[in-house]
Scaffold this motif. Structure first.
Motif, PDB file in Angstrom:
ATOM      1  N   VAL A 190       0.731  -1.367   0.033  1.00  0.00           N
ATOM      2  CA  VAL A 190       0.252  -0.314  -0.253  1.00  0.00           C
ATOM      3  C   VAL A 190       0.830   1.326   0.266  1.00  0.00           C
ATOM      4  N   ILE A 241      -6.503   7.302   3.953  1.00  0.00           N
ATOM      5  CA  ILE A 241      -7.067   6.142   3.463  1.00  0.00           C
ATOM      6  C   ILE A 241      -6.178   4.697   3.013  1.00  0.00           C
ATOM      7  N   GLY A 242      -4.440   5.439   2.901  1.00  0.00           N
ATOM      8  CA  GLY A 242      -3.423   3.902   3.121  1.00  0.00           C
ATOM      9  C   GLY A 242      -3.772   3.552   4.159  1.00  0.00           C
ATOM     10  N   THR A 290      -6.491   1.456   5.596  1.00  0.00           N
ATOM     11  CA  THR A 290      -6.593   0.206   4.062  1.00  0.00           C
ATOM     12  C   THR A 290      -5.723  -0.885   4.301  1.00  0.00           C
ATOM     13  N   VAL A 297      -1.392  -1.404  -3.822  1.00  0.00           N
ATOM     14  CA  VAL A 297      -2.890  -0.562  -3.945  1.00  0.00           C
ATOM     15  C   VAL A 297      -2.681   0.385  -4.036  1.00  0.00           C
ATOM     16  N   ASN A 298      -2.401   1.780  -5.241  1.00  0.00           N
ATOM     17  CA  ASN A 298      -2.107   3.028  -5.013  1.00  0.00           C
ATOM     18  C   ASN A 298      -2.487   3.839  -4.883  1.00  0.00           C
ATOM     19  N   ASN A 299      -2.101   4.446  -3.717  1.00  0.00           N
ATOM     20  CA  ASN A 299      -3.059   4.886  -3.367  1.00  0.00           C
ATOM     21  C   ASN A 299      -2.095   6.909  -3.020  1.00  0.00           C
ATOM     22  N   ASN A 340      -6.521   1.559  -7.684  1.00  0.00           N
ATOM     23  CA  ASN A 340      -5.989   2.993  -7.948  1.00  0.00           C
ATOM     24  C   ASN A 340      -6.844   3.954  -7.089  1.00  0.00           C
ATOM     25  N   ILE A 341      -6.274   4.169  -6.684  1.00  0.00           N
ATOM     26  CA  ILE A 341      -7.533   5.257  -6.163  1.00  0.00           C
ATOM     27  C   ILE A 341      -7.227   6.498  -6.946  1.00  0.00           C
ATOM     28  N   SER A 369     -10.416   9.672  -7.711  1.00  0.00           N
ATOM     29  CA  SER A 369     -11.330  10.745  -6.891  1.00  0.00           C
ATOM     30  C   SER A 369     -12.739  10.744  -7.391  1.00  0.00           C
ATOM     31  N   VAL A 421     -11.730  -1.095  -0.650  1.00  0.00           N
ATOM     32  CA  VAL A 421     -10.500  -1.692  -1.471  1.00  0.00           C
ATOM     33  C   VAL A 421     -10.669  -2.965  -1.271  1.00  0.00           C
TER      34      VAL A 421
END
Ligand code: NDP
Length: 259
Positions: A12, A19-20, A23, A89-91, A146-147, A149, A236
């Protein structure tokens, strides 16, 4: 039926806050060993201790993902120390708002570097490992989330370059999905509306006063309706625990009171 994450490894980015961090906790609760990547190593160390205390496995990897070498090293360290990579997870992200007229282009460079280039570097480094994990037990499927928006779907005055980065993330996500989905790497985008995190705090005071504080004042009144980082972490977790034949390509999560 949801699949378990026992025996998997997740990475992550931007796991030092918001958020990261939420998650990372959720994925660890589901049984994944989690690599936490961000620049603030002290925050990552604290989160590792929390996850371990709760019975999970975590690894703190201090890295600036806008540096391609550091992004690659973060993935490498994850695979070397945790053994594999099943979920990315690209956050990590940055939102610096304001008009284009008179803007400081250095702010644009910083946003593009983390929101787009950092995501690309990390994804590129992770893909060989994800493709391998997709051929192996325990799941024979791998995931990239991918986070993005709501700003990846809708453009607003004052959001120009942030919009550009998140629209870019959405386009890249769909292209990569088509490239690797038949090799069982699921690639999806999650688009949050307003979430209570540090994201707005990096803006200049005048921008905060004009663009962020009014939003916060409104959402403070509606405090119960503002999304928490955990709401996005739940999204996620939903995406990465679907059965192997089910890929969630896009998930848009909004506060009910945000029109
Ligand atoms: P935070 O500011 O709390 O988190 C951002 C994270 O990104 C931090 O952990 C930060 O860690 C990390 N980060 C920033 N730059 C780098 C870098 N160069 N290298 C590595 N890590 C970096 O905000 P959020 O949790 O809200 O943001 C997470 C994501 O959610 C972002 O992509 C954001 O655009 C998106 N999002 C957020 C919304 C909201 O309302 N909060 C709404 C829609 C989308 P560190 O400083 O330690 O490096």
């Amino acid at each position: 039926m949801a699949s378990t994450l026992i025996g998997t490894v997740a990475l992550v980015t931007g796991a030092s806050s918001g958020i990261g961090a939420a998650t990372a906790r959720r994925l660890a609760e589901q049984g994944a060993a989690v690599a936490l990547v961000a620049r603030r190593k002290d925050c990552l160390d604290t989160l590792v201790a929390d996850i371990e205390q709760a019975g999970g496995t975590a690894l703190a990897v201090g890295a600036d993902i806008t540096d391609r070498g550091q992004a690659e090293a973060a993935v490498q360290q994850t695979v070397e120390q945790l053994g594999r990579l099943d979920i990315l997870v690209n956050n990590a992200g940055l939102m610096l708002l304001g008009p284009v007229v008179g803007a400081d282009p250095e702010e644009w460079d910083r946003m593009i570097a983390v929101n787009v280039q950092g995501l690309l570097y990390t994804t590129h480094a992770a893909l060989p490992h994800l493709l391998q994990a997709a051929e192996e037990d325990p799941r024979r499927v791998a995931d990239i989330v991918n986070i993005s928006s709501i700003a990846g779907r809708v453009a607003w005055n004052g959001y120009g370059v942030y919009n550009a980065t998140k629209f870019g993330v959405n386009g890249f996500t769909e292209s990569l999905r088509q490239e690797v989905t038949r090799r069982h790497v699921r690639v999806g985008v999650l688009e949050p509306g307003g979430v209570d995190t540090e994201l707005g705090s990096h803006n200049k005071p005048e921008i905060r006063k004009e663009m962020i504080d009014p939003f916060n004042e409104q959402t403070e009144v509606l405090a119960a309706e503002v999304l928490a980082a955990e709401d996005i972490a739940d999204g996620v977790t939903y995406m990465v625990t679907r059965p192997r034949h089910t890929a969630i390509s896009e998930l848009w999560i909004m506060p009910t009171d945000q029109a």
